[in-house]
Write a protein that holds these residues in place. Structure first.
Motif, PDB file in Angstrom:
ATOM      1  N   THR A 172       3.057  52.134 -18.156  1.00 45.61           N
ATOM      2  CA  THR A 172       3.634  53.426 -17.785  1.00 45.61           C
ATOM      3  C   THR A 172       3.525  54.359 -18.987  1.00 45.61           C
ATOM      4  O   THR A 172       4.235  54.199 -19.984  1.00 45.61           O
ATOM      5  N   VAL A 173       2.623  55.332 -18.912  1.00 50.50           N
ATOM      6  CA  VAL A 173       2.304  56.192 -20.045  1.00 50.50           C
ATOM      7  C   VAL A 173       2.619  57.651 -19.713  1.00 50.50           C
ATOM      8  O   VAL A 173       2.486  58.082 -18.559  1.00 50.50           O
ATOM      9  N   LYS A 174       3.062  58.398 -20.724  1.00 49.82           N
ATOM     10  CA  LYS A 174       3.384  59.812 -20.502  1.00 49.82           C
ATOM     11  C   LYS A 174       2.106  60.634 -20.546  1.00 49.82           C
ATOM     12  O   LYS A 174       1.389  60.651 -21.548  1.00 49.82           O
ATOM     13  N   ARG A 175       1.819  61.291 -19.441  1.00 48.74           N
ATOM     14  CA  ARG A 175       0.663  62.181 -19.351  1.00 48.74           C
ATOM     15  C   ARG A 175       1.153  63.498 -18.747  1.00 48.74           C
ATOM     16  O   ARG A 175       1.683  63.504 -17.619  1.00 48.74           O
ATOM     17  N   GLY A 176       1.051  64.563 -19.512  1.00 51.54           N
ATOM     18  CA  GLY A 176       1.553  65.849 -19.030  1.00 51.54           C
ATOM     19  C   GLY A 176       3.068  65.876 -19.053  1.00 51.54           C
ATOM     20  O   GLY A 176       3.715  65.496 -20.038  1.00 51.54           O
ATOM     21  N   ALA A 177       3.671  66.290 -17.921  1.00 54.54           N
ATOM     22  CA  ALA A 177       5.128  66.453 -17.867  1.00 54.54           C
ATOM     23  C   ALA A 177       5.851  65.176 -17.473  1.00 54.54           C
ATOM     24  O   ALA A 177       7.080  65.100 -17.566  1.00 54.54           O
ATOM     25  N   GLY A 178       5.132  64.164 -16.996  1.00 50.27           N
ATOM     26  CA  GLY A 178       5.805  62.953 -16.524  1.00 50.27           C
ATOM     27  C   GLY A 178       5.070  61.687 -16.910  1.00 50.27           C
ATOM     28  O   GLY A 178       4.096  61.702 -17.668  1.00 50.27           O
ATOM     29  N   PHE A 179       5.577  60.569 -16.376  1.00 49.25           N
ATOM     30  CA  PHE A 179       4.985  59.268 -16.649  1.00 49.25           C
ATOM     31  C   PHE A 179       4.140  58.817 -15.470  1.00 49.25           C
ATOM     32  O   PHE A 179       4.532  58.997 -14.310  1.00 49.25           O
ATOM     33  N   ILE A 180       3.002  58.248 -15.761  1.00 56.87           N
ATOM     34  CA  ILE A 180       2.143  57.695 -14.710  1.00 56.87           C
ATOM     35  C   ILE A 180       1.742  56.281 -15.103  1.00 56.87           C
ATOM     36  O   ILE A 180       1.808  55.903 -16.275  1.00 56.87           O
TER      37      ILE A 180
END
Length: 668
Positions: A172-180
């Motif tokens: 679970t990695v932070k990309r942009g404004a949220g986590f994906i």
């Protein structure tokens, strides 16, 4: 299984030789080691063994079958002369082309004596004297042997890969404004990760959360959870226990311990067993000898046989040449060991080389660590003594220990039997290295070691100072009321595992541990071990192993799981690591890794080694026996090319089927 092999992993090695090769194992010739370093890249990849891999052999088989029908059953008039030659040439080419190409590659590098050139010479000779069906049949059965071998290797390799794919599947990695969620291999250094309770840390990184408790057993071998605070490094494989954490990655997935282990598995076949090395050396000498013997079979009779017929003696020489090809040996022996590696992996055991399969068959002394190896590495209550009602006693104890994160507290909380009591707890105070005090249901309560009670002048039974296991004492209103004893639990399979080792011929069982000598001797007495030593530092374990190795008749396997076991794993004849809870260093140092930490798998690994060795020896006897018989028949003119086909490729197929058999054996 996609993305299983990290980018830095080299090409897989051939099951039969140490060269980095194409996945299709089409280079088991006796002289093949001379080709190391040159361009040996082929494109006929059969690793997946889809329908395309079988297409050339299928075409040749159909054309050969039709040709034999037209030759011996239908007797079609037009099927004569050039038509017959072209038909069989078309049947020959699909299976012969890869071999001709390999033969040319070896000749370019001045390697003339191997199974490729033998096959090409023998089949070209068969066409020269008009024995077209025999020429096609020799090459067809050779190709079928290759397919059998590739299928066996692929199956073994897939077993290994499936067992090793224990990494976290997603990160679970932070990309942009949220986590994906992404594949861990897609995460870059410096990215922000989120790991939830119960999840494994997917990549090495620095913890950004205030603090968190992690189970580090898979990395360090330590059974007790550890608290990590902001700025401290955590490693891939650790399990988050108490809260959601965030961390910043420090390494790519390809640099993780799991990726390194997979890399070692892919190259396990490069570590040859002594039997395999002996056969390969033998084949390098044997192949040129039989080539010149075949030449003598053709030429020598000219000087001694009055009715010498070149055609007849050339045929005998070709038969001799086909029979003498060492395919059965140089295919089936490495495949036997690789099959053993595959069978072991299917049973949750990772061998890092065929040589360790062979070494395990000679082991007569097994030395083992204690914590995490023969025990679970976790505490549990195994005895209770109190002046109170036992349920009430545990209720007080558990209400106190609920205020602590210590592993001993967790073990007490895991003990069942006091859920009906609900007490009010106030004024909690944890005293480092001693225990906890609090008001429980209005009573002043203490729970901890003997030092805690001594601190407040509370008397307790003197014999508790003689306990070798961990004890937790309880006092209420300055009066001792009882204690519980906790110990590291033995694994459920340890007794059966030790008995199985005795049955496999292990004469001596030795325990080496850093735990107190009292606990170690008590454990050894219960398990009926031959020797036991406690209070050992890592260097003292090494000294003990070196002392045992002074007896040259001992072949020692060491079983361990922690970082402190790595030096001993390295100097033992065979190092065996517990892979599920074992430390990264121990796993990398060991020669054998038991993936599920079941001690009984140590005996299973020895059984697999013995079964593999038996199959390899069976193949050697089969190949030599049949070849010797048919060689004599061929030289005397009593064996045809079809007999040669059986003696060469037929025996190779039988040997391969025998080698594959180990992957279906049960070793429970």
């Amino acid at each position: 299984m996609e993305n299983l092999v990290p980018a830095k992993v080299k090409k897989p090695t051939c099951a039969c030789c140490s060269d980095e090769v194409h996945t299709h194992v089409h280079q088991h010739g006796g002289s093949h080691s001379s080709m190391e370093g040159h361009d040996h890249d082929h494109n006929h990849d059969t690793s997946g063994l889809g329908w395309k891999a079988y297409l050339p052999a299928s075409i040749s088989f159909v054309l050969l079958g039709i040709g034999l029908l037209l030759d011996y059953v239908v007797e079609f008039p037009i099927f004569r002369g050039y038509v017959r030659f072209v038909w069989y040439a078309l049947a020959y080419m699909p299976v012969a082309w890869p071999v001709v190409r390999d033969a040319w590659a070896t000749i370019r590098h001045l390697d003339f004596f191997n199974e490729f050139t033998l096959m090409v010479l023998a089949t070209f000779g068969a066409f020269y004297i008009g024995e077209y069906p025999e020429g096609v049949a020799v090459m067809l059965f050779y190709a079928l042997g290759e397919l059998f071998q590739s299928a066996a290797v692929t199956r073994a390799r897939s077993n290994i890969k499936a067992l090793l794919d224990i990494r976290p599947k997603r990160a679970t990695v932070k990309r942009g404004a949220g986590f994906i969620q992404v594949n861990p291999e897609e995460v870059q250094v410096g990215e922000l990760l989120q790991v939830k309770v119960g999840e494994r840390v997917p990549l090495d990184g620095i913890i950004l959360s205030e603090q968190a408790q992690l189970d580090t057993a898979a990395i360090t071998g330590e059974g007790r959870p550890k608290v990590y605070r902001r700025g401290e490094g955590v490693l891939a494989g650790m399990v988050v226990l108490d809260r959601v954490i965030e961390l910043k990655t420090e390494k790519l997935y390809a640099d993780s311990s799991i990726a390194r282990i997979l890399d070692m598995v892919q190259h396990a076949s490069s570590r040859k067993a002594k039997t395999e090395l002996l056969i390969r050396r033998f084949a390098k000498i044997y192949t040129p000898i039989v080539f010149f013997l075949a030449l003598l079979v053709v030429c020598i009779p000219y000087f001694f046989v009055a009715s010498y017929n070149f055609h007849d003696w050339l045929y005998r020489g070709l038969v001799f040449l086909v029979i003498s090809c060492p395919c059965a040996l140089v295919i089936s022996i490495p495949l036997g060991f690789f099959g053993g590696i595959g069978a072991a992996s299917r049973n949750g055991i990772l061998f890092k080389g065929a040589n360790f399969l062979e070494s395990l068959t000679k082991v007569n002394t097994v030395v083992m660590d204690k914590t995490g190896t023969i025990t679970k590495g976790t505490f549990a209550v195994n005895y209770m003594e109190t002046v109170l009602d036992k349920v009430e006693f545990m209720a007080y104890l558990q209400h106190l220990e609920r205020q602590s994160n210590h592993p001993i507290a967790k073990a007490i909380l895991n003990y069942t039997g006091s859920a009906e009591h609900v007490f009010e707890v106030e004024e909690v105070k944890e005293i480092a290295g001693h225990g906890i005090e609090a008001l429980v249901n209005g009573r002043w309560a203490l729970a901890g070691n003997a030092k805690l009670l001594e601190r407040y002048g509370i008397a307790y039974p003197e014999q508790l100072n003689m306990e070798v296991d961990t004890v937790v004492l309880l006092a209420l209103d300055k009066e001792y009321v009882g204690f519980v004893r906790l110990a590291d639990e033995l694994k459920e399979d340890i007794v059966g595992g030790l008995l199985a080792l005795r049955k496999e011929g292990v004469k001596e069982l030795v325990l080496l541990s850093g735990d107190s000598d009292g606990i170690v001797q008590k454990t050894a007495l219960y398990l009926k071990l031959d020797r036991a030593f406690g209070n050992l530092l890592p260097e003292q374990k090494v000294e003990n192993i070196e002392a045992l190795k002074k007896d040259k008749h001992r072949v020692i396997a060491f079983v361990g799981d922690g970082i402190n076991d790595a030096p001993v794993l390295a100097i033992s004849d065979v190092g065996i690591a517990m892979g599920a809870m074992g430390s990264d260093v121990a796993i990398e140092t060991a020669d054998v890794v038991i993936q599920d930490d079941r001690f009984e798998k140590v005996a299973t690994s020895i059984k697999i080694g013995k079964a593999t060795k038996a199959i390899v020896y069976q193949n050697i006897v089969l190949a030599f026996g049949v070849k010797l018989l048919v060689l004599l028949l061929g030289a005397s003119g009593m064996a045809t090319m079809w007999g040669a086909v059986f003696a060469d490729v037929g025996v190779a197929l039988l040997a391969i089927l025998n080698a594959v058999r180990i992957q279906n054996m049960k070793f429970d």
